[in-house]
Write a protein that holds these residues in place. Structure first.
Motif, PDB file in Angstrom:
ATOM      1  N   GLY A  59       0.949  -1.309   0.049  1.00 49.23           N
ATOM      2  CA  GLY A  59       0.180   0.336   0.534  1.00 49.23           C
ATOM      3  C   GLY A  59       0.579   1.053  -0.262  1.00 49.23           C
ATOM      4  N   ILE A  60       1.389   1.375   0.756  1.00 47.66           N
ATOM      5  CA  ILE A  60       3.139   2.520   0.526  1.00 47.66           C
ATOM      6  C   ILE A  60       3.399   3.464  -0.810  1.00 47.66           C
ATOM      7  N   ASN A  61       3.854   1.935  -1.240  1.00 43.24           N
ATOM      8  CA  ASN A  61       4.635   1.725  -2.813  1.00 43.24           C
ATOM      9  C   ASN A  61       2.983   2.325  -3.306  1.00 43.24           C
ATOM     10  N   MET A  62       1.748   2.228  -3.428  1.00 47.04           N
ATOM     11  CA  MET A  62       0.976   2.567  -4.618  1.00 47.04           C
ATOM     12  C   MET A  62       0.991   3.971  -4.045  1.00 47.04           C
ATOM     13  N   LEU A  63       0.563   4.597  -2.792  1.00 47.45           N
ATOM     14  CA  LEU A  63       0.251   5.221  -2.509  1.00 47.45           C
ATOM     15  C   LEU A  63       1.757   6.899  -2.184  1.00 47.45           C
ATOM     16  N   THR A  64       2.541   6.298  -2.284  1.00 49.09           N
ATOM     17  CA  THR A  64       3.872   6.944  -3.011  1.00 49.09           C
ATOM     18  C   THR A  64       3.274   7.342  -4.419  1.00 49.09           C
ATOM     19  N   LYS A  65       3.368   6.360  -5.245  1.00 47.47           N
ATOM     20  CA  LYS A  65       3.401   6.647  -7.151  1.00 47.47           C
ATOM     21  C   LYS A  65       2.625   7.530  -6.707  1.00 47.47           C
ATOM     22  N   ASN A  66       0.913   7.654  -6.686  1.00 46.44           N
ATOM     23  CA  ASN A  66      -0.251   8.322  -6.399  1.00 46.44           C
ATOM     24  C   ASN A  66       0.147   9.704  -5.977  1.00 46.44           C
ATOM     25  N   LEU A  67       0.967   9.812  -4.550  1.00 47.80           N
ATOM     26  CA  LEU A  67       0.934  11.962  -4.143  1.00 47.80           C
ATOM     27  C   LEU A  67       1.738  12.251  -5.376  1.00 47.80           C
ATOM     28  N   ALA A  68       3.263  11.619  -5.756  1.00 45.40           N
ATOM     29  CA  ALA A  68       3.932  11.445  -6.647  1.00 45.40           C
ATOM     30  C   ALA A  68       2.499  12.087  -8.010  1.00 45.40           C
ATOM     31  N   LEU A  69       1.739  11.835  -8.293  1.00 45.97           N
ATOM     32  CA  LEU A  69       1.272  12.043  -9.885  1.00 45.97           C
ATOM     33  C   LEU A  69       0.161  13.120  -8.792  1.00 45.97           C
ATOM     34  N   GLU A  70      -0.659  13.071  -8.356  1.00 46.14           N
ATOM     35  CA  GLU A  70      -1.266  14.380  -8.036  1.00 46.14           C
ATOM     36  C   GLU A  70      -0.246  15.576  -7.082  1.00 46.14           C
ATOM     37  N   TRP A  71       1.079  15.357  -6.770  1.00 49.09           N
ATOM     38  CA  TRP A  71       1.789  16.302  -6.019  1.00 49.09           C
ATOM     39  C   TRP A  71       2.728  17.230  -7.168  1.00 49.09           C
ATOM     40  N   GLY A  72       3.116  16.331  -8.464  1.00 51.43           N
ATOM     41  CA  GLY A  72       4.707  16.656  -8.659  1.00 51.43           C
ATOM     42  C   GLY A  72       4.608  18.198  -9.872  1.00 51.43           C
ATOM     43  N   GLY A  73       3.125  18.429  -9.826  1.00 51.86           N
ATOM     44  CA  GLY A  73       3.268  19.561 -10.905  1.00 51.86           C
ATOM     45  C   GLY A  73       3.656  20.994  -9.984  1.00 51.86           C
ATOM     46  N   GLU A  74       3.341  20.778  -8.835  1.00 55.48           N
ATOM     47  CA  GLU A  74       3.982  21.765  -7.336  1.00 55.48           C
ATOM     48  C   GLU A  74       4.678  21.386  -7.260  1.00 55.48           C
ATOM     49  N   GLY A  75       5.968  20.753  -7.411  1.00 56.79           N
ATOM     50  CA  GLY A  75       7.522  20.851  -7.124  1.00 56.79           C
ATOM     51  C   GLY A  75       7.335  19.584  -6.684  1.00 56.79           C
ATOM     52  N   ILE A  76       6.445  18.959  -6.184  1.00 53.86           N
ATOM     53  CA  ILE A  76       6.548  18.041  -4.487  1.00 53.86           C
ATOM     54  C   ILE A  76       7.028  16.804  -5.014  1.00 53.86           C
ATOM     55  N   ARG A  77       8.485  15.998  -4.889  1.00 49.10           N
ATOM     56  CA  ARG A  77       8.145  14.609  -5.601  1.00 49.10           C
ATOM     57  C   ARG A  77       8.223  13.390  -3.858  1.00 49.10           C
ATOM     58  N   VAL A  78       7.929  12.283  -4.556  1.00 51.48           N
ATOM     59  CA  VAL A  78       8.109  11.517  -3.698  1.00 51.48           C
ATOM     60  C   VAL A  78       7.988   9.910  -4.244  1.00 51.48           C
ATOM     61  N   ASN A  79       8.927   9.626  -2.962  1.00 50.86           N
ATOM     62  CA  ASN A  79       9.956   8.407  -3.318  1.00 50.86           C
ATOM     63  C   ASN A  79       9.560   7.687  -2.286  1.00 50.86           C
ATOM     64  N   ALA A  80      10.528   6.232  -2.575  1.00 53.93           N
ATOM     65  CA  ALA A  80      10.154   5.379  -1.576  1.00 53.93           C
ATOM     66  C   ALA A  80      11.100   4.412  -1.583  1.00 53.93           C
ATOM     67  N   ILE A  81      12.387   4.654  -0.307  1.00 54.68           N
ATOM     68  CA  ILE A  81      13.214   3.370  -0.335  1.00 54.68           C
ATOM     69  C   ILE A  81      12.778   2.584   0.509  1.00 54.68           C
ATOM     70  N   SER A  82      13.189   0.861   0.041  1.00 54.97           N
ATOM     71  CA  SER A  82      12.781  -0.262  -0.018  1.00 54.97           C
ATOM     72  C   SER A  82      13.839  -0.787   0.722  1.00 54.97           C
ATOM     73  N   PRO A  83      14.107  -1.118   1.965  1.00 62.95           N
ATOM     74  CA  PRO A  83      15.448  -1.242   2.514  1.00 62.95           C
ATOM     75  C   PRO A  83      15.065  -2.730   3.179  1.00 62.95           C
ATOM     76  N   GLY A  84      16.313  -3.558   2.153  1.00 60.44           N
ATOM     77  CA  GLY A  84      16.933  -5.061   2.552  1.00 60.44           C
ATOM     78  C   GLY A  84      16.143  -4.984   4.185  1.00 60.44           C
TER      79      GLY A  84
END
Ligand code: COA
Length: 260
Positions: free
Chosen positions: A170-195
């Protein structure tokens, strides 16, 4: 965009940046906060336990960094909002948010109650939603970088981890959705998956016997656990202006674990 440093790892690369870190009193998140403070950022650490927060902030300030804290359970949207507002009132617009608070334990589905499943969804997924969503009004834009913490079980099923796998997916998809919705305002959203990262509660909860430890090392292509500093360096890059064209991406930092 703020000025682009010639050396992305130079000592003042985050000078003056305001960073909010949930789950920041320990583990990988504290490792990231410590590294960000070394590079000139102010960090506000957030977690449930004040004693741990005091110790973590002291460690950073004793080393010459700038850190304070706010107590909040990420499951409590109002408490999260208050912590973000405190950070904003004290330090100004927020440049970087690391959403890393997590809870986990090993439990097969047949030994997991609905409440047990919900508890991990609440901490990891709803907690990430609360932190990222409520940061929105307080972010520097353009230029803000948000980073959520995922896990390998988001993309590969792992025994006794249905709850954490579902939450992290869910976090992965939330990250992508926020990136999509907020990208136009200059807000980047990424995720790190630590092993599996050495000397963290997350790893010791999952690898609780020498046999599991040996079996795990055979599954990691680079043949060792990760270091907190290795997650911190990736986070540092993602937080920096050098990553200005990267958003909606999930970065594995797991020694190749997810390939296996
Ligand atoms: N196996 C099965 N169910 C478990 C469990 C386990 N090992 N540990 C907790 N649960 C269940 C509880 O039984 C309870 O369900 P119930 O009401 O049906 O009995 C539910 O989870 C909530 O447990 P509780 O202890 O009340 O939750 P909490 O909010 O106090 O703690 C946890 C949250 C369970 C995630 C706890 O492990 C925690 O606080 N962890 C934080 C640190 C951490 O996990 N670090 C690693 C991060 S990767």
């Amino acid at each position: 965009m703020t000025d682009v440093p010639t050396d992305p790892f130079r000592d003042d690369m985050l000078k003056g940046r305001v960073v909010f870190v949930s789950g920041g009193s320990s583990g990988v998140n504290l490792g990231v906060a410590t590294r960000f403070a070394e590079k000139g950022a102010h960090v506000t650490l957030v977690s449930r336990t004040e004693e741990k927060l005091i110790a973590a902030a002291d460690t950073i300030t004793s080393a010459g960094g700038s850190a304070d804290y706010a107590v909040a359970d990420v499951r409590d949207a109002e408490a999260v909002r208050a912590a973000l507002e405190l950070c904003h009132e004290r330090h100004g617009l927020i440049d970087v948010v690391l959403s890393g608070a997590a809870g986990n334990f090993l439990a097969p589905v047949n030994k997991l109650s609905s409440n047990g499943f919900r508890t991990v969804i609440d901490i990891d997924l709803i907690g990430t939603y609360n932190v990222l969503k409520h940061s929105y009004d307080l972010l520097r834009r353009p230029g803000a970088a948000l980073i959520s913490i995922s896990a390998p079980q988001a993309v590969r099923p792992m025994a006794e981890q249905s709850h954490a796998g579902a939450a992290k997916a869910g976090i992965n998809m939330l990250t992508k959705n926020l990136a999509l919705e907020w990208g136009g305002e200059g807000i980047r959203v990424n995720a790190i998956s630590p092993g599996y990262i050495a000397n963290t509660e997350g790893t010791s909860r999952l690898i609780d016997t020498p046999e599991k430890s040996e079996a795990l090392l055979r599954k990691i292509p680079v043949g060792r656990l990760g270091e907190k500093t290795e997650i911190a360096d990736l986070a540092l890059f993602l937080a920096s202006d050098r990553a200005a064209y990267i958003t909606g991406a999930i970065f594995d930092c797991d020694g190749g674990l997810t390939l296996n």
